[in-house]
Enzyme design. Structure first.
Site, PDB file in Angstrom:
ATOM      1  N   ARG A  73      -3.338  -2.064  -3.255  1.00 48.90           N
ATOM      2  CA  ARG A  73      -4.558  -1.266  -3.154  1.00 48.90           C
ATOM      3  C   ARG A  73      -4.407  -0.073  -4.084  1.00 48.90           C
ATOM      4  NH1 ARG A  73      -5.336   3.299   0.596  1.00 48.90           N
ATOM      5  NH2 ARG A  73      -7.504   3.969   0.476  1.00 48.90           N
ATOM      6  N   GLU A 122      -7.764  -4.141   5.455  1.00 52.57           N
ATOM      7  CA  GLU A 122      -7.659  -4.039   4.007  1.00 52.57           C
ATOM      8  C   GLU A 122      -6.587  -4.970   3.455  1.00 52.57           C
ATOM      9  OE1 GLU A 122      -8.692   0.552   3.028  1.00 52.57           O
ATOM     10  OE2 GLU A 122      -7.271   0.231   4.663  1.00 52.57           O
ATOM     11  N   HIS A 145     -12.871   3.798  -0.517  1.00 49.30           N
ATOM     12  CA  HIS A 145     -12.677   2.948   0.674  1.00 49.30           C
ATOM     13  C   HIS A 145     -13.354   1.593   0.505  1.00 49.30           C
ATOM     14  CE1 HIS A 145     -12.001   6.865   3.081  1.00 49.30           C
ATOM     15  NE2 HIS A 145     -10.822   6.302   2.854  1.00 49.30           N
ATOM     16  N   ASN A 179       0.874  -1.172   0.000  1.00 48.24           N
ATOM     17  CA  ASN A 179       0.000   0.000   0.000  1.00 48.24           C
ATOM     18  C   ASN A 179       0.910   1.220   0.000  1.00 48.24           C
ATOM     19  OD1 ASN A 179      -1.909   1.988   0.355  1.00 48.24           O
ATOM     20  ND2 ASN A 179      -2.959   0.973   2.050  1.00 48.24           N
ATOM     21  N   ARG A 218      -8.531  17.230   3.937  1.00 50.20           N
ATOM     22  CA  ARG A 218      -9.420  17.428   2.793  1.00 50.20           C
ATOM     23  C   ARG A 218     -10.741  18.033   3.247  1.00 50.20           C
ATOM     24  NH1 ARG A 218      -9.130  11.433   0.446  1.00 50.20           N
ATOM     25  NH2 ARG A 218      -7.636  11.043   2.126  1.00 50.20           N
TER      26      ARG A 218
END
Length: 400
Positions: free
Chosen positions: A93, A382, A181, A9, A242
């Site tokens: 990912r 994940e 996500h 990742n 963000r």
């Protein structure tokens, strides 16, 4: 029997990884070790722990080392640490797969070229994922690489949930809501029956993935029916740096009246806003909760308020709510944020168990027994979700 699978990742300043046994479909018990190399470009720190959390490697790379050197160092460490074992495959990912990819795929030159087309839609993430894939291919050209997309879980969204109120020709060109996500949500969907039972898992569930990047997903029968992120990973909830949802008129104002360039606006919206921008202190929720600065408290309050607004919207999309799930860094570890979110969701039928919330560890129910809406903490994984996809694709190729 000695094969291993690598999950990578790659972020803007780090490369995280996990190694799994490859002789069977992976479970959490198949984890060999995990870790990463952080602070790339500065003083990179390479740390690895085994599946019990014990440190097995802790060292620093040369000052200024970047992604290429980090992946070279990681591959060298794996070869030196496990000389009798080989890597069977690697999984990545990748944030944006657009409308081209609805499932994990094996990497080839065509896949990489199509991934480049999505860089403008995921400028914080996509370039680093592509760079990691290419670095690994240079180091081991024969290693099968699999990419798993954060957008794929949302490919089954109802068409109305994907549309913007724009002219149809623009929608036909791919300007639509995608959602993100997805690897995390897919894992939570797979874990729900075992944690909360079949009745909850097959019901109306909202999952709150709250971390540096944050979003929420409404699921019915463990399928995505609505989500807070849209065309990019900038939409929806307020995040670490963000903005989340923003009146498009603000962007026009910044362009036309403030004379900002598109690059300056992108930097503002992606890197200088959210918790960091509102507080003026930090993008780290732990820092803000510990601060007595009123701006820190206002940033936290706005974060929670936005979650409450989106939760109401997602519950409406579901036609009601049976369960709320918290996951990711803030969702799993901040009892205070969970408490505040649940307090403002009381109108939906949420009644928190204060003691269960305060002491939650691992997967746990944190609502009282007769709460109309049950509330859960489920740690996401994940890496494991990606490892499962890698194993299935590689085993499928072998079987064919």
């Amino acid at each position: 029997m000695n094969d291993m699978m690598l999950v990578l990742n790659a972020g803007s300043s780090s490369v995280k990884f996990a190694l799994y046994e490859a002789h069977t479909e992976p479970t959490q018990d198949c984890l060999i070790c995990e870790g990463g190399i952080g602070s790339l470009g500065h003083r990179p720190h390479h740390k690895v722990v085994d599946r019990h959390g014990a440190t097995v490697h802790d060292a620093y790379l040369a000052d200024g080392a970047g992604h290429e050197e980090a992946i070279r160092t990681l591959m060298g460490w794996i070869a030196q640490r496990f000389p009798e074992r080989r890597l069977a495959a690697a999984g990545h990912r990748v944030v944006h797969g657009g409308d081209l990819f609805d499932a994990p795929v094996r990497v080839d030159a065509g896949v990489i070229e199509r991934l480049r087309g999505f860089i403008p839609l995921a400028p914080l993430h996509q370039p680093h994922s592509i760079a990691a894939i290419e670095s690994l291919a240079r180091l081991d050209p024969r290693l099968p690489q699999i990419v798993c997309f954060d957008t794929a879980f949302h490919h089954g969204l109802p068409p109305l949930a994907t549309w913007f109120a724009l002219p149809r020709d623009l929608i036909a060109q791919g300007i639509r809501r995608y959602g993100f996500h997805g690897v995390s949500y897919e894992y939570i969907a797979s874990a729900l029956p075992g944690v909360a039972g079949a009745a909850v898992a097959e019901g109306r569930v909202v999952v709150a993935h709250l971390g540096g990047g944050a979003s929420m997903c409404a699921m019915r029968a463990r399928k995505s029916v609505a989500t807070t992120m849209g065309f990019t990973a900038l939409d929806g909830l307020m995040m670490g740096s963000r903005t989340g949802v923003l009146d498009p008129g603000v962007v026009l104002y910044l362009l036309e009246q403030k004379g900002m360039t598109p690059a300056e606006i992108s930097d503002l919206l992606y890197r200088k806003s959210g918790l960091l921008g509102v507080s003026g202190i930090s993008d780290d929720m732990r820092t803000l909760l510990a601060s007595d600065d009123p701006h820190a408290e206002e940033a936290v309050a706005l974060f929670v308020y936005r979650i409450g607004r989106e939760l109401g919207s997602l519950a409406a999309a579901l036609g009601g709510l049976d369960a709320l799930v918290f996951t990711a860094g803030i969702g799993e570890r901040s009892a205070e944020i969970r408490k505040r979110v649940c307090a403002q969701a009381a109108w939906l039928g949420v009644t928190l168990d204060a003691a269960a919330n305060a002491h939650a560890a691992g997967a746990a129910r944190i609502s009282i027994a007769d709460s109309k809406v049950s509330v859960w903490v489920i740690p996401t994984d994940e890496d494991l979700m990606i490892a499962r996809h890698v194993w299935r694709l590689v085993e499928g190729d072998r079987a064919a």
